[in-house]
Design an enzyme around this catalytic site. Structure first.
Site, PDB file in Angstrom:
ATOM      1  N   PHE A 140      15.665   4.611 -29.013  1.00 57.14           N
ATOM      2  CA  PHE A 140      16.179   4.009 -30.249  1.00 57.14           C
ATOM      3  C   PHE A 140      17.009   2.783 -29.897  1.00 57.14           C
ATOM      4  CE2 PHE A 140      19.321   3.298 -33.567  1.00 57.14           C
ATOM      5  CZ  PHE A 140      18.494   3.215 -34.677  1.00 57.14           C
ATOM      6  N   ASP A 225      20.624  -0.113 -22.598  1.00 54.08           N
ATOM      7  CA  ASP A 225      21.265   0.019 -23.911  1.00 54.08           C
ATOM      8  C   ASP A 225      22.350   1.093 -23.791  1.00 54.08           C
ATOM      9  OD1 ASP A 225      21.981   0.839 -26.470  1.00 54.08           O
ATOM     10  OD2 ASP A 225      19.986   0.554 -27.318  1.00 54.08           O
ATOM     11  N   LYS A 254      28.949   0.912 -30.597  1.00 59.34           N
ATOM     12  CA  LYS A 254      29.587   1.995 -31.353  1.00 59.34           C
ATOM     13  C   LYS A 254      31.106   2.177 -31.190  1.00 59.34           C
ATOM     14  CE  LYS A 254      25.655   4.764 -32.682  1.00 59.34           C
ATOM     15  NZ  LYS A 254      24.392   4.195 -32.244  1.00 59.34           N
TER      16      LYS A 254
HETATM   17  C1  LIG Z   1      23.328   3.316 -32.734  1.00 58.86           C
HETATM   18  C2  LIG Z   1      22.450   2.725 -31.707  1.00 58.86           C
HETATM   19  C3  LIG Z   1      21.878   1.446 -31.873  1.00 58.86           C
HETATM   20  C4  LIG Z   1      22.055   0.638 -33.149  1.00 58.86           C
HETATM   21  O1  LIG Z   1      23.365   0.346 -33.432  1.00 58.86           O
HETATM   22  P1  LIG Z   1      23.768  -0.210 -34.902  1.00 58.86           P
HETATM   23  O2  LIG Z   1      25.216  -0.548 -34.763  1.00 58.86           O
HETATM   24  O3  LIG Z   1      23.502   0.903 -35.859  1.00 58.86           O
HETATM   25  O4  LIG Z   1      22.923  -1.389 -35.161  1.00 58.86           O
HETATM   26  C5  LIG Z   1      21.116   0.944 -30.845  1.00 58.86           C
HETATM   27  N1  LIG Z   1      20.914   1.633 -29.707  1.00 58.86           N
HETATM   28  C6  LIG Z   1      21.436   2.873 -29.513  1.00 58.86           C
HETATM   29  C7  LIG Z   1      21.190   3.581 -28.228  1.00 58.86           C
HETATM   30  C8  LIG Z   1      22.209   3.456 -30.510  1.00 58.86           C
HETATM   31  O5  LIG Z   1      22.700   4.688 -30.331  1.00 58.86           O
END
Ligand SMILES: *Cc1c(COP(=O)(O)O)cnc(C)c1O
Length: 396
Positions: A140, A225, A254
């Site tokens: 994701f 990420d 986050k």
């Molecule tokens: C939450 C998340 C995103 C997206 O972040 P947003 O602030 O909602 O755009 C991308 N990558 C990972 C691994 C995430 O947990």
């Protein structure tokens, strides 16, 4: 007679896009790892707003810094030098091997910046046509068009085509598939060290190191990420550090400002050469208020050794959950993850267990139908973790 929650629900349905399936709870107030609903009902929060309020809700030092900054300078735009942004940049670079950082407002934006940087570095600095980004199945990376394209889950993409081109997914953990996918068109490989939304799937360290090695051999950027895993959550400051990785680019978001919108894309000095004045920008990113909040978060995390605390609390909770599993043979398939990022994989659909936990006053998340995902504040009281395990034991 309707309850305050029912009235709020009716108003929301009339006024907001129907984009969310909400939990039957409206939080009126929060402190540390406690939430209170509109009628004063108390909950233990094991979710931290999806790994965001890592210091606990309404952390007094962050609240103080934000209040003071709000009276001094909130926003001037990135046309100006901003001391708070430079302070934050220096501080975040002290936590890792990277040499430069770009601040933005969310995780998706941070990944967008990483993808843009990978392409532009190849075009402008290395003068190649390599543009493709390889990601993993089950990953994701966000919900903008490009980050949805990068995400390895079909349900995120449904109905939004055509999506931007240049993304390819390979099976997670399959080194041969990665080797075959990498070619002259590949600009970067982007991975999560522990897949969060995908159900708390830790990737194998050996596999990740081999992928990094493959990238180095082929002149492909290795990007991580760290939006969910970063900032002490998994037991080290950045999760890639526990695996002995050194990505060329990584992203954060986050937990950066403990609830205020903040993201970052970090890169080595070499790769950061891909951007020059005018090639990438944001109106809000790294403004004085957000930077001051994030600076306070980093300082508290380092001063209070929250990486170590996350690791200790993780061991404690895993130990508790091992007992729960022994008491309830067959109910729990597996407990995955590290530190304060754990997934309890139930043998069956977890909807009713999740709902009963909520009724008992424990907030967690259910993902992939049967994975109870726990992302508690790194500051949570161990007694709260023990109480959760006890409640789960009773429910199972
Ligand atoms: C939450 C998340 C995103 C997206 O972040 P947003 O602030 O909602 O755009 C991308 N990558 C990972 C691994 C995430 O947990």
């Amino acid at each position: 007679m309707s309850t305050p929650l029912e009235r709020l629900k009716a108003r929301e349905e009339a006024a907001l896009f129907h984009t969310y399936g909400r939990y039957p709870l409206a939080v009126a107030r929060a402190s540390g790892s406690r939430l209170w609903d509109q009628e004063g009902g108390e909950y233990i929060d094991l979710l931290s707003g999806l790994a965001v309020t890592s210091l606990g809700h309404c952390h007094p030092e962050v609240a103080e810094a934000v209040a003071e900054q709000a009276r001094t300078l909130v926003h001037v735009s990135n046309l100006f030098y901003q001391k708070e942004q430079v302070d934050l940049a220096e501080r975040i670079l002290e936590t890792c091997h990277c040499g430069k950082v770009f601040f933005c407002n969310s995780g998706a934006e941070a990944n967008e910046a990483a993808v843009k940087l990978a392409r532009r570095y190849n075009r402008v600095v290395r003068e190649t046509d390599a543009h493709q980004v390889i990601t993993l199945e089950g990953s994701f990376h966000g919900r903008t068009l490009a980050t949805a394209a990068a995400t390895g889950q079909e349900k995120i993409k449904q109905g939004f085509d055509p999506l931007p081109e240049g993304f390819l997914h390979v099976p997670t953990g399959d080194l041969e598939a990665m080797e075959q996918a990498i070619g002259p068109q590949t600009a970067a490989v982007l991975v999560e060290v522990i897949q969060g939304e995908g159900g708390v799937n830790p990737l194998d360290g050996e596999y990740l190191r081999s992928v990094q090695e493959l990238c180095r051999e082929n002149g492909v950027l290795f990007m991580v990420d760290e939006i969910q895993t970063g900032l002490c959550r998994t037991g080290s400051f950045w999760a890639f550090q526990e695996y002995g990785l050194e990505p060329d680019v990584f992203t954060s978001a986050k937990a950066m400002a403990n609830g205020l919108p903040m993201g970052a894309c970090l890169a080595t000095d070499e790769v950061a050469r891909g951007f020059e004045p005018g090639s990438h920008a944001t109106t809000f990113g790294g403004g004085p208020l957000l930077s001051r909040a994030a600076l306070t978060v980093l300082d508290v995390m380092r001063r209070d050794r929250l990486d170590k605390r996350a690791s200790d609390m993780g061991y404690r909770l895993k130990e508790n959950l091992r007992h729960v599993s022994e008491n309830n043979p067959g109910a729990i398939e597996e407990v995955r993850g590290r530190g304060m990022m754990l997934g309890i994989v139930l043998a069956e659909n977890g909807q009713s267990v999740w709902r009963r936990l909520l009724d008992e006053g424990f907030v967690c998340n259910l993902t992939q139908d049967r994975v109870l995902r726990l992302l508690p504040a790194l500051t949570i009281d161990p007694a709260d973790l023990d109480a959760f395990a006890e409640a789960l034991d009773t429910i199972l």
